[in-house]
Structures are given as structure tokens and as C-alpha cells.
Design a protein around this motif. Structure first.
Motif, PDB file in Angstrom:
ATOM      1  N   PHE A  26       0.721  -1.474  -0.079  1.00 47.52           N
ATOM      2  CA  PHE A  26       0.137   0.109   0.070  1.00 47.52           C
ATOM      3  C   PHE A  26       0.876   1.335   0.095  1.00 47.52           C
ATOM      4  O   PHE A  26       0.554   2.325  -0.632  1.00 47.52           O
ATOM      5  CB  PHE A  26      -0.924  -0.128   1.204  1.00 47.52           C
ATOM      6  CG  PHE A  26      -2.112  -0.862   1.062  1.00 47.52           C
ATOM      7  CD1 PHE A  26      -2.744  -1.300  -0.230  1.00 47.52           C
ATOM      8  CD2 PHE A  26      -2.746  -1.541   2.300  1.00 47.52           C
ATOM      9  CE1 PHE A  26      -3.841  -1.941  -0.466  1.00 47.52           C
ATOM     10  CE2 PHE A  26      -3.917  -2.320   2.183  1.00 47.52           C
ATOM     11  CZ  PHE A  26      -4.365  -2.465   0.828  1.00 47.52           C
ATOM     12  N   ILE A  29       2.843   1.811  -3.459  1.00 47.95           N
ATOM     13  CA  ILE A  29       1.916   2.158  -4.592  1.00 47.95           C
ATOM     14  C   ILE A  29       1.502   3.631  -4.668  1.00 47.95           C
ATOM     15  O   ILE A  29       0.924   4.213  -5.636  1.00 47.95           O
ATOM     16  CB  ILE A  29       0.574   1.444  -4.898  1.00 47.95           C
ATOM     17  CG1 ILE A  29      -0.670   1.502  -3.716  1.00 47.95           C
ATOM     18  CG2 ILE A  29       1.082  -0.168  -5.072  1.00 47.95           C
ATOM     19  CD1 ILE A  29      -1.778   0.788  -3.899  1.00 47.95           C
ATOM     20  N   THR A  30       1.778   4.475  -3.345  1.00 45.11           N
ATOM     21  CA  THR A  30       1.555   5.834  -3.512  1.00 45.11           C
ATOM     22  C   THR A  30       1.993   6.534  -4.718  1.00 45.11           C
ATOM     23  O   THR A  30       1.097   7.355  -5.113  1.00 45.11           O
ATOM     24  CB  THR A  30       1.973   6.451  -2.224  1.00 45.11           C
ATOM     25  OG1 THR A  30       3.240   6.291  -2.004  1.00 45.11           O
ATOM     26  CG2 THR A  30       1.208   5.884  -0.811  1.00 45.11           C
ATOM     27  N   PHE A  32       2.166   5.669  -7.651  1.00 47.50           N
ATOM     28  CA  PHE A  32       1.234   5.591  -8.921  1.00 47.50           C
ATOM     29  C   PHE A  32      -0.085   6.395  -8.622  1.00 47.50           C
ATOM     30  O   PHE A  32      -0.749   6.704  -9.525  1.00 47.50           O
ATOM     31  CB  PHE A  32       1.018   4.296  -8.860  1.00 47.50           C
ATOM     32  CG  PHE A  32       2.222   3.504  -9.398  1.00 47.50           C
ATOM     33  CD1 PHE A  32       2.749   3.545 -10.530  1.00 47.50           C
ATOM     34  CD2 PHE A  32       2.857   2.617  -8.454  1.00 47.50           C
ATOM     35  CE1 PHE A  32       4.195   2.982 -11.038  1.00 47.50           C
ATOM     36  CE2 PHE A  32       4.081   1.856  -8.877  1.00 47.50           C
ATOM     37  CZ  PHE A  32       4.671   2.132 -10.035  1.00 47.50           C
ATOM     38  N   LEU A  33      -0.469   6.133  -7.401  1.00 49.71           N
ATOM     39  CA  LEU A  33      -1.888   6.801  -6.722  1.00 49.71           C
ATOM     40  C   LEU A  33      -1.881   8.302  -7.089  1.00 49.71           C
ATOM     41  O   LEU A  33      -2.605   8.962  -7.639  1.00 49.71           O
ATOM     42  CB  LEU A  33      -2.311   6.591  -5.506  1.00 49.71           C
ATOM     43  CG  LEU A  33      -2.673   4.933  -5.503  1.00 49.71           C
ATOM     44  CD1 LEU A  33      -2.868   4.886  -3.676  1.00 49.71           C
ATOM     45  CD2 LEU A  33      -3.601   4.509  -6.054  1.00 49.71           C
ATOM     46  N   PHE A  34      -0.532   8.893  -6.882  1.00 45.46           N
ATOM     47  CA  PHE A  34      -0.403  10.132  -6.865  1.00 45.46           C
ATOM     48  C   PHE A  34      -0.532  10.685  -8.295  1.00 45.46           C
ATOM     49  O   PHE A  34      -1.144  11.860  -8.814  1.00 45.46           O
ATOM     50  CB  PHE A  34       1.023  10.621  -6.275  1.00 45.46           C
ATOM     51  CG  PHE A  34       1.047  12.227  -6.375  1.00 45.46           C
ATOM     52  CD1 PHE A  34       0.287  13.023  -5.707  1.00 45.46           C
ATOM     53  CD2 PHE A  34       1.916  12.892  -7.355  1.00 45.46           C
ATOM     54  CE1 PHE A  34       0.269  14.773  -5.848  1.00 45.46           C
ATOM     55  CE2 PHE A  34       1.948  14.201  -7.521  1.00 45.46           C
ATOM     56  CZ  PHE A  34       1.391  14.952  -6.683  1.00 45.46           C
ATOM     57  N   LEU A  36      -2.080   9.466 -10.865  1.00 48.56           N
ATOM     58  CA  LEU A  36      -3.252   9.027 -11.590  1.00 48.56           C
ATOM     59  C   LEU A  36      -4.054  10.375 -12.002  1.00 48.56           C
ATOM     60  O   LEU A  36      -4.905  10.290 -13.001  1.00 48.56           O
ATOM     61  CB  LEU A  36      -4.394   8.352 -10.506  1.00 48.56           C
ATOM     62  CG  LEU A  36      -4.179   7.032 -10.195  1.00 48.56           C
ATOM     63  CD1 LEU A  36      -5.154   6.443  -9.210  1.00 48.56           C
ATOM     64  CD2 LEU A  36      -4.471   6.225 -11.576  1.00 48.56           C
ATOM     65  N   HIS A  37      -3.889  11.356 -11.610  1.00 47.78           N
ATOM     66  CA  HIS A  37      -4.427  12.792 -11.800  1.00 47.78           C
ATOM     67  C   HIS A  37      -3.924  13.038 -13.369  1.00 47.78           C
ATOM     68  O   HIS A  37      -4.727  13.834 -14.217  1.00 47.78           O
ATOM     69  CB  HIS A  37      -4.124  13.822 -11.033  1.00 47.78           C
ATOM     70  CG  HIS A  37      -2.668  14.236 -11.098  1.00 47.78           C
ATOM     71  ND1 HIS A  37      -2.494  15.040 -12.076  1.00 47.78           N
ATOM     72  CD2 HIS A  37      -1.631  14.106 -10.672  1.00 47.78           C
ATOM     73  CE1 HIS A  37      -1.226  15.583 -11.902  1.00 47.78           C
ATOM     74  NE2 HIS A  37      -0.557  14.565 -10.920  1.00 47.78           N
ATOM     75  N   THR A  69      -5.494  14.748  -5.165  1.00 46.81           N
ATOM     76  CA  THR A  69      -4.438  13.550  -5.032  1.00 46.81           C
ATOM     77  C   THR A  69      -3.305  14.343  -3.920  1.00 46.81           C
ATOM     78  O   THR A  69      -2.768  13.693  -3.128  1.00 46.81           O
ATOM     79  CB  THR A  69      -3.775  13.305  -6.289  1.00 46.81           C
ATOM     80  OG1 THR A  69      -3.448  14.133  -6.899  1.00 46.81           O
ATOM     81  CG2 THR A  69      -4.847  12.377  -6.889  1.00 46.81           C
ATOM     82  N   ILE A  73      -3.167  11.757  -0.883  1.00 48.94           N
ATOM     83  CA  ILE A  73      -2.157  10.966  -0.443  1.00 48.94           C
ATOM     84  C   ILE A  73      -1.399  11.024   0.854  1.00 48.94           C
ATOM     85  O   ILE A  73      -1.263  10.023   1.660  1.00 48.94           O
ATOM     86  CB  ILE A  73      -1.055  11.081  -1.607  1.00 48.94           C
ATOM     87  CG1 ILE A  73      -1.624  10.441  -3.137  1.00 48.94           C
ATOM     88  CG2 ILE A  73       0.169  10.052  -1.429  1.00 48.94           C
ATOM     89  CD1 ILE A  73      -2.073   9.302  -3.114  1.00 48.94           C
ATOM     90  N   TYR A  76      -3.715   9.396   3.021  1.00 51.96           N
ATOM     91  CA  TYR A  76      -3.762   7.902   2.926  1.00 51.96           C
ATOM     92  C   TYR A  76      -2.429   7.431   3.889  1.00 51.96           C
ATOM     93  O   TYR A  76      -2.746   6.419   4.638  1.00 51.96           O
ATOM     94  CB  TYR A  76      -3.654   7.540   1.593  1.00 51.96           C
ATOM     95  CG  TYR A  76      -3.285   6.237   1.059  1.00 51.96           C
ATOM     96  CD1 TYR A  76      -4.366   5.327   1.051  1.00 51.96           C
ATOM     97  CD2 TYR A  76      -2.156   6.076   0.581  1.00 51.96           C
ATOM     98  CE1 TYR A  76      -3.918   3.899   0.575  1.00 51.96           C
ATOM     99  CE2 TYR A  76      -1.607   4.804   0.052  1.00 51.96           C
ATOM    100  CZ  TYR A  76      -2.537   3.793   0.170  1.00 51.96           C
ATOM    101  OH  TYR A  76      -2.286   2.550  -0.295  1.00 51.96           O
TER     102      TYR A  76
END
Length: 174
Positions: A26, A29-30, A32-34, A36-37, A69, A73, A76
Motif C-alpha cells: 500500500f 503504490i502511493t 502511482f496513486l499520486f 493518477l491525476h 491527490t 495521498i 492515506y
């Protein structure tokens, strides 16, 4: 008896290894999550199969998602830290958690013209409860250190919370 005890510890080690791996994944992957925008179009309305987002204040959906994001993040990561921390001071993490939560709600509210303004006033009640309680816990720990022959690490180990299930973890925090 000894064989059963070693199997129990082996089971606990496997369980902690799995939980640790999931938490590490978890965290890993931050980035990649950031980013996403970047897949969000630079148009005022963003339509997907699941929802339609209309950007009011930010003028395009990409900017709105970039701001979201940027706030989500850190929230999260703070939530992961809060739910995995076993130290006595973990409740102080609620202050930045509430701060980022407020910022996300402010960013989602299209009528606001200044996103990060006046949030300190909303955090004062939270800080007024958390900071003195953390100080009182700290004072109790140092009183026990002065009264006993235990080290600070031994006392901190006594105060650690080690619930067995996810539901027990959530109940310990609230």
C-alpha cells in the motif's frame, strides 16, 4: 508442547509477514496513486462510466484531481501510520489526519475561493483535546520511570496495543 508453541509462533510470524507485506505494498503504490491525476482530461467536465465530474472553481478536472491527490495521498499515508503505529503517542496523528480531511472537503466544495484558509480554527477543538491528553500520557510515563526501575523502552512496550483482529484494532482507536 514445545512443537505446538513453535508452530504458534511460526503462524504469528507468517501472519505478521503477510500483514507487513500488504502494508508495504500500500505504501509502495502511493506514487502511482499520486500520478493518477495525469489520466484526467483538462476539460471542465470529466465523464466516465461510473460518474461525471463537473469542475466549478478549478476550471478543469485535471487541476481539481491534482489538488485532490495532493491532499489525499498524505491523508492515506497518515491513516496507514495511525492504524499500524504501536507507540503511546499515536493519537497525535489525528491532528494532521483531521487537517487533511478538512482540506479535502474544502477542495471538493466548489464554492470556496481559498482552499486552505481558516482551517486552523476548525482544528483548535481537536488539538485542544489531543495535545493535553498526549501530554498527560507522557507525564504518567515519566512518573512511572521515576518510581520504578524500568527503562523508558520497557514502559513503552507495556503501553503498546496489540489487538488480534481488525475489529479489535478499530475498537482500540475509538
Amino acid at each position: 508442547m514445545k512443537n505446538q508453541k513453535s508452530k504458534k509462533y511460526l503462524h504469528l510470524d507468517n501472519k505478521s509477514l503477510i500483514i507487513g507485506s500488504v502494508v508495504a505494498t500500500f505504501i509502495a503504490i502511493t506514487p502511482f496513486l499520486f500520478y493518477l491525476h495525469e489520466s484526467v482530461p483538462t476539460t471542465k467536465t470529466w465523464s466516465t462510466y461510473f460518474f461525471t465530474y463537473h469542475s466549478g472553481y478549478f476550471e478543469d478536472a485535471n487541476t481539481a484531481m491534482w489538488i485532490l491527490t495532493g491532499k489525499a495521498i498524505p491523508l492515506y499515508l497518515l491513516l496507514i501510520w495511525f492504524f499500524t503505529c504501536r507507540h503511546w503517542w499515536y493519537h497525535v496523528l489525528l491532528v494532521p489526519i483531521f487537517m487533511y480531511t478538512y482540506q479535502i472537503f474544502s477542495a471538493l466544495n466548489d464554492d470556496l475561493s481559498y482552499i486552505d484558509s481558516n482551517q486552523f480554527y476548525y482544528l483548535i477543538p481537536v488539538m485542544a483535546i489531543i495535545i493535553p491528553s498526549i501530554y498527560l500520557v507522557r507525564a504518567r510515563i515519566f512518573n512511572k520511570v521515576n518510581e520504578t526501575n524500568k527503562s523508558l523502552q520497557e514502559l513503552e512496550d507495556e503501553l503498546k496495543i496489540s489487538p488480534k483482529t481488525l475489529w479489535e484494532t478499530i475498537k482500540n482507536y475509538f
